[in-house]
Design an enzyme around this catalytic site. Structure first.
Site, short mmCIF file in Angstrom:
data_model
loop_
_atom_site.label_atom_id
_atom_site.label_comp_id
_atom_site.label_asym_id
_atom_site.label_seq_id
_atom_site.Cartn_x
_atom_site.Cartn_y
_atom_site.Cartn_z
N ASN A 9 0.88 -1.17 0.00
CA ASN A 9 0.00 0.00 0.00
C ASN A 9 0.92 1.22 0.00
OD1 ASN A 9 -1.79 2.06 0.52
ND2 ASN A 9 -2.29 1.41 2.60
N TRP A 10 1.08 1.80 -1.19
CA TRP A 10 2.05 2.89 -1.29
C TRP A 10 1.56 4.19 -0.65
CZ3 TRP A 10 4.24 2.71 -7.04
CH2 TRP A 10 4.91 1.49 -7.22
N LYS A 11 0.27 4.28 -0.41
CA LYS A 11 -0.32 5.52 0.16
C LYS A 11 0.01 6.71 -0.74
CE LYS A 11 -0.21 3.38 4.66
NZ LYS A 11 -0.18 3.52 6.11
N HIS A 96 -9.59 1.63 4.53
CA HIS A 96 -8.34 1.82 5.27
C HIS A 96 -8.58 2.80 6.42
CE1 HIS A 96 -4.27 2.93 6.31
NE2 HIS A 96 -3.90 1.80 5.74
N GLU A 98 -6.96 5.18 7.52
CA GLU A 98 -6.70 6.59 7.19
C GLU A 98 -7.89 7.19 6.45
OE1 GLU A 98 -2.92 5.83 5.31
OE2 GLU A 98 -2.12 5.27 7.28
N GLU A 168 -5.77 -4.42 10.44
CA GLU A 168 -4.70 -3.44 10.66
C GLU A 168 -4.98 -2.67 11.95
OE1 GLU A 168 -2.62 -2.43 6.72
OE2 GLU A 168 -4.31 -1.06 6.93
N GLY A 174 2.31 2.48 10.72
CA GLY A 174 3.31 3.54 10.57
C GLY A 174 3.99 3.93 11.87
N SER A 214 3.12 -1.92 10.41
CA SER A 214 4.56 -2.04 10.66
C SER A 214 5.09 -3.45 10.41
CB SER A 214 4.91 -1.57 12.08
OG SER A 214 4.53 -0.22 12.25
N GLY A 235 2.65 -1.08 4.27
CA GLY A 235 2.77 0.33 3.94
C GLY A 235 4.22 0.71 3.71
N GLY A 236 4.85 1.29 4.74
CA GLY A 236 6.20 1.82 4.62
C GLY A 236 7.19 0.87 3.96
P1 PGA Z 1 2.61 0.38 7.61
O1 PGA Z 1 1.16 0.63 6.94
O2 PGA Z 1 3.12 -0.93 7.08
O3 PGA Z 1 3.44 1.56 7.15
O4 PGA Z 1 2.42 0.37 9.08
C1 PGA Z 1 0.27 -0.43 6.74
C2 PGA Z 1 -0.99 0.10 6.13
O5 PGA Z 1 -1.45 1.17 6.54
O6 PGA Z 1 -1.56 -0.53 5.22
#
Ligand code: PGA
Length: 251
Positions: A9-11, A96, A98, A168, A174, A214, A235-236
């Site tokens: 998930n590149w966001k 998600h 966010e 999640e 993050g 994470s 994500g990251g």
């Molecule tokens: P993260 O994000 O791996 O950076 O914690 C995961 C996500 O929000 O899908």
């Protein structure tokens, strides 16, 4: 049996050039490994079509990070499920945390999005998860159950079985703070039971439930070793081909 999946998930990261470069790197790296899971990258809308041109869809799936809750029309700035499909993408992340937290996405809105995604043959990667306060006050199982029931339980068993779920915990996204593999297993087994109670054992056993928050090469192996953890939403660590591949090869 259900699939193992590692999805990036590149966001809101990478310019178009950077994103196409990253997609090429992942695509190239996948040629040299015998991946034991499906691999997907979910990228910004602007990157979908150009990324689709440089990846091998047999090895690397492509998804959007969101889609609109309407079919088409006067919704300035929105991107519909049919537009996403027309780029070559086959997945879409929905719900998600966010999106829920910063853009006010409710269960009602998410129902519309899930329906439109399914009508357009996109596979939703539907996210659920509690915030820290709910983890600490012990309501986290109820919270996640309600998120599933409220947005998804109007679906037929046939439609539900087209979904991928992603647990999640918001406190782990993050933050560098990962759920332990036992915390993940507890929740994933619980989610599978919630699905079983509604749709029966077969649907529950066939639903892929990914862990996100994470997840990185150093902890992926232990998480993926748990019987109800069927992969990760990353994500990251998906923004670097080497670390993403370190997670893919944890299977
Ligand atoms: P993260 O994000 O791996 O950076 O914690 C995961 C996500 O929000 O899908």
């Amino acid at each position: 049996m259900r699939k193992n999946i590692v999805a990036g998930n590149w966001k809101m990261n990478t310019t178009l050039n950077e994103g196409v470069g990253l997609a090429k790197d992942v695509n190239e790296a996948l040629k040299n490994v015998d991946a034991k899971c499906d691999v997907v990258i979910c990228v910004p809308f602007t990157h979908l079509y150009p990324v689709a041109q440089v990846i091998d869809p047999a090895k690397l799936g492509l998804g959007a990070e969101n889609c609109a809750d309407h079919t088409k029309g006067a919704y300035t700035g929105e991107v519909s499920a049919s537009m996403v499909v027309s780029t070559g993408a086959t997945y879409v992340i929905l719900g998600h945390s966010e999106r829920r937290q910063y853009y006010g996405e409710t269960a009602e809105i998410l129902k519309q999005k899930v329906n439109l995604a399914l009508e357009n043959n996109l596979t939703p990667i539907f996210c659920i998860g509690e915030v820290l306060e709910q983890r600490e006050n012990g309501t986290y199982l109820d919270v996640v159950k309600a998120q599933i029931e409220d947005a998804l339980f109007d679906l037929s068993a046939e439609d539900f079985s087209k979904l991928v779920l992603a647990y999640e915990p918001v406190w782990a996204i993050g933050t560098g703070k990962t759920a332990t593999d036992d915390q993940a297993q507890e929740m994933h087994a619980f989610i599978r039971k919630v699905i079983e109670d509604k749709y029966g054992k077969e649907v529950a056993e066939n639903t892929s439930i990914l862990y996100g928050g994470s997840c990185k090469p150093s902890n992926a192996k232990a998480l993926f070793a748990k019987p109800d953890v069927d992969g990760g939403l990353i994500g990251g660590a998906s923004l670097d081909a080497e670390s993403f591949m370190g997670i893919v090869t944890a299977f």
